[in-house]
Design an enzyme around this catalytic site. Structure first.
Site, PDB file in Angstrom:
ATOM      1  N   ASP A  54     -32.915 -36.669 -11.998  1.00  0.00           N
ATOM      2  CA  ASP A  54     -31.589 -37.032 -11.501  1.00  0.00           C
ATOM      3  C   ASP A  54     -30.906 -38.057 -12.402  1.00  0.00           C
ATOM      4  O   ASP A  54     -31.557 -38.754 -13.190  1.00  0.00           O
ATOM      5  CB  ASP A  54     -31.705 -37.659 -10.105  1.00  0.00           C
ATOM      6  CG  ASP A  54     -32.041 -36.660  -9.022  1.00  0.00           C
ATOM      7  OD1 ASP A  54     -32.338 -35.497  -9.353  1.00  0.00           O
ATOM      8  OD2 ASP A  54     -32.023 -37.057  -7.848  1.00  0.00           O
TER       9      ASP A  54
ATOM     10  N   HIS B 223     -36.228 -39.295 -12.652  1.00  0.00           N
ATOM     11  CA  HIS B 223     -34.888 -39.653 -13.123  1.00  0.00           C
ATOM     12  C   HIS B 223     -34.864 -39.734 -14.641  1.00  0.00           C
ATOM     13  O   HIS B 223     -35.762 -40.318 -15.251  1.00  0.00           O
ATOM     14  CB  HIS B 223     -34.449 -40.993 -12.537  1.00  0.00           C
ATOM     15  CG  HIS B 223     -34.357 -40.997 -11.045  1.00  0.00           C
ATOM     16  ND1 HIS B 223     -35.472 -41.090 -10.229  1.00  0.00           N
ATOM     17  CD2 HIS B 223     -33.288 -40.896 -10.210  1.00  0.00           C
ATOM     18  CE1 HIS B 223     -35.095 -41.048  -8.969  1.00  0.00           C
ATOM     19  NE2 HIS B 223     -33.779 -40.936  -8.919  1.00  0.00           N
TER      20      HIS B 223
END
Length: 280
Positions: free
Chosen positions: A90, A239
């Site tokens: 992400d 991430h």
């Protein structure tokens, strides 16, 4: 306290510390093959990793309810028991994304990226590279707000649709996979997104790498988190943007060979869920 007693206590403490270090550092045993047939549907979807208090995380029970109440529209993991996993990232793209793409290419692994509209602009070549190398791209809003309970003019018009338009300009198509920031979304929004042709993708394993990147030996603890909570058809949250991410990149490089040795294959989220078209 007698000297012998003091030295005995010191030796006990030292032995305990050495034992803890060995336990913390050595990888866990390889997971055994599942006893359930690969094609057997799962009874429920849920997050395997524990909740982290005071970090504004989505309620894990509510996330599980999203999948239960919105079949085929919201997912935390794959539907059956195949020995496959989906790595997801992400908040990018960011300066760390090219290094992550290099690691994935080295190991011949495809992943799924949920990227923010504001980070797509100015990094068009990285976006095109990820697509060309077989990764799946998804929508993570324009600038990462909590969209739950907001107006459709905001969550769709200003955030998701705006990011879809940026994807259209860069790669000529729009993702069908969406991940809400913080995992926070309501059932009405999930259903409305379905009408727009989008699936809501959450996760079953949260590495909490955004926190562990601040730690000494953070990459080891990210890797260990995956090894501890891995399961069939897991969707693993990491991430590649939003802050320092070098230890995430290092952890991915280390954990992929371990997962392969444990018999896991890597798929993108659309492959995991049997979505035939990842873009509109």
């Amino acid at each position: 306290m007698p000297r012998k007693t003091r030295w005995g206590l010191v030796l006990i403490v030292v032995a305990a510390l050495i034992g803890w270090a060995i336990y913390a550092w050595l990888p866990p045993a390889m997971p055994k093959p599942g006893q359930i047939a690969a094609s057997t549907p799962k009874a429920r979807q849920y997050v395997r990793t524990p909740f982290l208090d005071d970090w504004d995380q989505a309620d894990l029970a509510i996330m599980a309810d999203h999948a239960r109440l919105n079949p085929d529209l919201a997912w935390l993991e794959g539907p059956t028991h195949r020995r496959v996993v989906a790595l997801t990232f992400d908040d990018g793209p960011s300066p760390y994304t090219p290094d992550l793409l290099d690691v994935l290419k080295k190991h011949h692994v495809k992943a799924t990226f949920f990227w923010m509209g504001k980070h797509l602009e100015g990094r068009e070549e990285v976006v095109r590279r990820a697509l060309a190398e077989g990764h799946t791209l998804g929508n993570h809003t324009y600038d990462h707000p909590d969209i739950s309970g907001t107006s459709e003019d905001f969550w769709w018009g200003e955030q998701i649709s705006r990011t879809q338009d940026i994807y259209q300009r860069i790669i000529g198509k729009r993702p069908v996979l969406f991940r809400p920031p913080y995992g926070k979304i309501d059932d009405g929004e999930i259903k409305a997104l379905g009408q727009h042709g989008l699936k809501t993708i959450l996760w079953s394993v949260d590495t909490q790498d955004w926190n562990k990147n601040r730690w000494l030996f953070g990459s080891h603890y990210i890797e260990r988190w995956i090894q501890t909570y891995i399961h069939q058809e897991a969707i693993i949250l990491m991430h590649d943007g939003g802050g320092r991410r070098d230890q995430t990149v290092e952890a991915v490089d280390e954990v992929i060979p371990w997962l392969k040795a444990a018999g896991y294959e890597f798929v993108t989220v659309d492959e995991l869920l049997g979505i035939k078209q990842a873009y509109q």
